[in-house]
Write a protein that holds these residues in place. Structure first.
Motif, PDB file in Angstrom:
ATOM      1  N   ARG A 242      22.854   2.152  17.645  1.00 32.40           N
ATOM      2  CA  ARG A 242      23.870   3.048  17.103  1.00 32.40           C
ATOM      3  C   ARG A 242      24.057   4.232  18.049  1.00 32.40           C
ATOM      4  NH1 ARG A 242      23.634   4.377  11.917  1.00 32.40           N
ATOM      5  NH2 ARG A 242      24.388   6.487  12.179  1.00 32.40           N
ATOM      6  N   LEU A 243      25.109   4.978  17.824  1.00 32.80           N
ATOM      7  CA  LEU A 243      25.413   6.168  18.620  1.00 32.80           C
ATOM      8  C   LEU A 243      25.635   7.311  17.650  1.00 32.80           C
ATOM      9  CD1 LEU A 243      26.063   7.473  21.367  1.00 32.80           C
ATOM     10  CD2 LEU A 243      28.407   6.684  21.075  1.00 32.80           C
ATOM     11  N   ASP A 244      24.688   8.225  17.579  1.00 38.90           N
ATOM     12  CA  ASP A 244      24.766   9.326  16.623  1.00 38.90           C
ATOM     13  C   ASP A 244      25.418  10.579  17.188  1.00 38.90           C
ATOM     14  OD1 ASP A 244      23.500   8.004  14.450  1.00 38.90           O
ATOM     15  OD2 ASP A 244      21.605   8.226  15.506  1.00 38.90           O
ATOM     16  N   MET A 245      25.284  10.811  18.497  1.00 38.95           N
ATOM     17  CA  MET A 245      25.818  12.041  19.064  1.00 38.95           C
ATOM     18  C   MET A 245      26.286  11.815  20.492  1.00 38.95           C
ATOM     19  SD  MET A 245      24.215  15.861  19.372  1.00 38.95           S
ATOM     20  CE  MET A 245      24.633  16.225  17.682  1.00 38.95           C
ATOM     21  N   LEU A 246      27.418  12.405  20.809  1.00 41.31           N
ATOM     22  CA  LEU A 246      27.941  12.423  22.169  1.00 41.31           C
ATOM     23  C   LEU A 246      28.096  13.882  22.566  1.00 41.31           C
ATOM     24  CD1 LEU A 246      29.283  11.067  24.665  1.00 41.31           C
ATOM     25  CD2 LEU A 246      31.452  11.283  23.429  1.00 41.31           C
ATOM     26  N   VAL A 247      27.496  14.273  23.674  1.00 40.19           N
ATOM     27  CA  VAL A 247      27.608  15.641  24.175  1.00 40.19           C
ATOM     28  C   VAL A 247      28.270  15.576  25.544  1.00 40.19           C
ATOM     29  CG1 VAL A 247      26.362  17.729  24.867  1.00 40.19           C
ATOM     30  CG2 VAL A 247      25.545  16.368  22.924  1.00 40.19           C
ATOM     31  N   CYS A 248      29.398  16.248  25.682  1.00 46.39           N
ATOM     32  CA  CYS A 248      30.151  16.279  26.940  1.00 46.39           C
ATOM     33  C   CYS A 248      30.052  17.677  27.537  1.00 46.39           C
ATOM     34  CB  CYS A 248      31.618  15.944  26.695  1.00 46.39           C
ATOM     35  SG  CYS A 248      31.913  14.351  25.925  1.00 46.39           S
ATOM     36  N   CYS A 249      29.531  17.769  28.760  1.00 45.17           N
ATOM     37  CA  CYS A 249      29.453  19.106  29.379  1.00 45.17           C
ATOM     38  C   CYS A 249      29.702  19.066  30.884  1.00 45.17           C
ATOM     39  CB  CYS A 249      28.121  19.775  29.054  1.00 45.17           C
ATOM     40  SG  CYS A 249      26.692  18.962  29.753  1.00 45.17           S
ATOM     41  N   ALA A 250      30.385  18.059  31.370  1.00 46.61           N
ATOM     42  CA  ALA A 250      30.728  18.022  32.791  1.00 46.61           C
ATOM     43  C   ALA A 250      31.886  18.976  33.059  1.00 46.61           C
ATOM     44  CB  ALA A 250      31.107  16.608  33.201  1.00 46.61           C
ATOM     45  N   ALA A 251      31.828  19.649  34.180  1.00 45.05           N
ATOM     46  CA  ALA A 251      32.912  20.569  34.519  1.00 45.05           C
ATOM     47  C   ALA A 251      32.918  20.844  36.018  1.00 45.05           C
ATOM     48  CB  ALA A 251      32.758  21.876  33.753  1.00 45.05           C
ATOM     49  N   THR A 252      34.090  21.127  36.520  1.00 45.39           N
ATOM     50  CA  THR A 252      34.236  21.546  37.909  1.00 45.39           C
ATOM     51  C   THR A 252      35.366  22.562  37.987  1.00 45.39           C
ATOM     52  OG1 THR A 252      34.511  20.795  40.185  1.00 45.39           O
ATOM     53  CG2 THR A 252      35.831  19.683  38.524  1.00 45.39           C
ATOM     54  N   PHE A 253      35.291  23.450  38.964  1.00 46.99           N
ATOM     55  CA  PHE A 253      36.323  24.473  39.088  1.00 46.99           C
ATOM     56  C   PHE A 253      36.373  24.959  40.528  1.00 46.99           C
ATOM     57  CE2 PHE A 253      38.004  28.813  38.810  1.00 46.99           C
ATOM     58  CZ  PHE A 253      39.154  28.579  38.073  1.00 46.99           C
ATOM     59  N   THR A 254      37.558  25.100  41.057  1.00 49.67           N
ATOM     60  CA  THR A 254      37.763  25.674  42.383  1.00 49.67           C
ATOM     61  C   THR A 254      38.503  26.989  42.187  1.00 49.67           C
ATOM     62  OG1 THR A 254      37.867  23.512  43.418  1.00 49.67           O
ATOM     63  CG2 THR A 254      38.815  25.347  44.640  1.00 49.67           C
TER      64      THR A 254
ATOM     65  N   GLY B 135      30.240   4.719  10.483  1.00 47.85           N
ATOM     66  CA  GLY B 135      30.589   5.686   9.447  1.00 47.85           C
ATOM     67  C   GLY B 135      30.063   7.086   9.675  1.00 47.85           C
ATOM     68  N   SER B 136      29.537   7.366  10.860  1.00 46.73           N
ATOM     69  CA  SER B 136      29.037   8.716  11.135  1.00 46.73           C
ATOM     70  C   SER B 136      28.896   8.920  12.636  1.00 46.73           C
ATOM     71  CB  SER B 136      27.683   8.943  10.462  1.00 46.73           C
ATOM     72  OG  SER B 136      26.709   8.091  11.047  1.00 46.73           O
ATOM     73  N   GLY B 137      28.750  10.182  13.008  1.00 44.64           N
ATOM     74  CA  GLY B 137      28.540  10.542  14.406  1.00 44.64           C
ATOM     75  C   GLY B 137      29.029  11.944  14.667  1.00 44.64           C
ATOM     76  N   HIS B 138      28.545  12.528  15.747  1.00 44.69           N
ATOM     77  CA  HIS B 138      28.932  13.888  16.137  1.00 44.69           C
ATOM     78  C   HIS B 138      29.334  13.883  17.600  1.00 44.69           C
ATOM     79  CE1 HIS B 138      27.336  15.675  12.445  1.00 44.69           C
ATOM     80  NE2 HIS B 138      26.355  14.809  12.577  1.00 44.69           N
ATOM     81  N   ILE B 139      30.381  14.632  17.907  1.00 44.53           N
ATOM     82  CA  ILE B 139      30.831  14.796  19.286  1.00 44.53           C
ATOM     83  C   ILE B 139      30.904  16.290  19.556  1.00 44.53           C
ATOM     84  CG2 ILE B 139      32.701  14.435  20.929  1.00 44.53           C
ATOM     85  CD1 ILE B 139      33.424  11.920  19.283  1.00 44.53           C
ATOM     86  N   VAL B 140      30.218  16.725  20.597  1.00 46.14           N
ATOM     87  CA  VAL B 140      30.194  18.142  20.963  1.00 46.14           C
ATOM     88  C   VAL B 140      30.729  18.274  22.381  1.00 46.14           C
ATOM     89  CG1 VAL B 140      28.751  20.192  21.261  1.00 46.14           C
ATOM     90  CG2 VAL B 140      28.176  18.516  19.490  1.00 46.14           C
ATOM     91  N   LEU B 141      31.684  19.178  22.568  1.00 46.85           N
ATOM     92  CA  LEU B 141      32.277  19.434  23.879  1.00 46.85           C
ATOM     93  C   LEU B 141      31.916  20.842  24.326  1.00 46.85           C
ATOM     94  CD1 LEU B 141      35.848  18.067  23.063  1.00 46.85           C
ATOM     95  CD2 LEU B 141      33.982  16.836  24.162  1.00 46.85           C
ATOM     96  N   PHE B 142      31.336  20.952  25.498  1.00 52.60           N
ATOM     97  CA  PHE B 142      31.020  22.254  26.086  1.00 52.60           C
ATOM     98  C   PHE B 142      32.053  22.539  27.164  1.00 52.60           C
ATOM     99  CE2 PHE B 142      26.946  20.942  24.489  1.00 52.60           C
ATOM    100  CZ  PHE B 142      26.329  22.113  24.098  1.00 52.60           C
ATOM    101  N   SER B 143      32.449  23.783  27.279  1.00 47.24           N
ATOM    102  CA  SER B 143      33.391  24.163  28.317  1.00 47.24           C
ATOM    103  C   SER B 143      33.007  25.526  28.850  1.00 47.24           C
ATOM    104  CB  SER B 143      34.807  24.209  27.750  1.00 47.24           C
ATOM    105  OG  SER B 143      35.685  24.723  28.720  1.00 47.24           O
ATOM    106  N   GLY B 144      32.669  25.598  30.119  1.00 47.56           N
ATOM    107  CA  GLY B 144      32.400  26.883  30.754  1.00 47.56           C
ATOM    108  C   GLY B 144      33.701  27.494  31.216  1.00 47.56           C
ATOM    109  N   ARG B 145      33.821  28.795  31.136  1.00 48.24           N
ATOM    110  CA  ARG B 145      35.069  29.458  31.540  1.00 48.24           C
ATOM    111  C   ARG B 145      35.341  29.291  33.023  1.00 48.24           C
ATOM    112  NH1 ARG B 145      35.732  35.179  28.655  1.00 48.24           N
ATOM    113  NH2 ARG B 145      37.488  34.427  27.497  1.00 48.24           N
ATOM    114  N   HIS B 146      34.290  29.122  33.808  1.00 44.27           N
ATOM    115  CA  HIS B 146      34.487  28.937  35.244  1.00 44.27           C
ATOM    116  C   HIS B 146      34.131  27.526  35.659  1.00 44.27           C
ATOM    117  CE1 HIS B 146      35.618  32.966  36.378  1.00 44.27           C
ATOM    118  NE2 HIS B 146      34.778  33.385  35.482  1.00 44.27           N
TER     119      HIS B 146
END
Length: 102
Positions: free
Chosen positions: A15-27, A65-76
């Motif tokens: 099963r997949l209970d949680m997905l955490v996304c925190c990849a980021a790039t910035f120029t 029937g369940s799961g959590h997705i969290v997205l992180f976003s840095g300002r830079h």
């Protein structure tokens, strides 16, 4: 690749209970000076990467029937840079969706 990742977790854990996304790039540059390929690379990582992962994970979460997705976003574009994070907090978002089938 994201579907392979999700399928790997499902095979290993069932099963997949949680997905955490925190990849980021910035120029850091004025928009008119950013080459289009650099801008496209930022959009691919900062937006499309999260969208692809969410698209890959949602069917499994909906089926169970369940799961959590969290997205992180840095300002830079660097949510893991602690020095910047103290000065300029980013955003943390949780997607709330009806995961019932149908």
């Amino acid at each position: 690749q994201v579907h392979e990742c999700v399928n790997h977790v499902l095979r290993a854990e069932g099963r997949l209970d949680m997905l955490v996304c925190c990849a980021a790039t910035f120029t850091m540059a004025p928009l008119e000076e950013l080459p289009c390929d650099t801008l496209q690379a930022m959009l691919n990582v900062n937006f499309m990467g999260d969208a692809r992962l969410v698209q890959a994970a949602l069917p499994a979460m909906r089926k169970q029937g369940s799961g959590h997705i969290v997205l992180f976003s840095g300002r830079h574009g660097d949510p893991c840079n602690r020095r910047r994070a103290r000065r300029l907090p980013g955003r943390i978002s949780e997607i709330q969706a009806d995961l019932s089938e149908g």
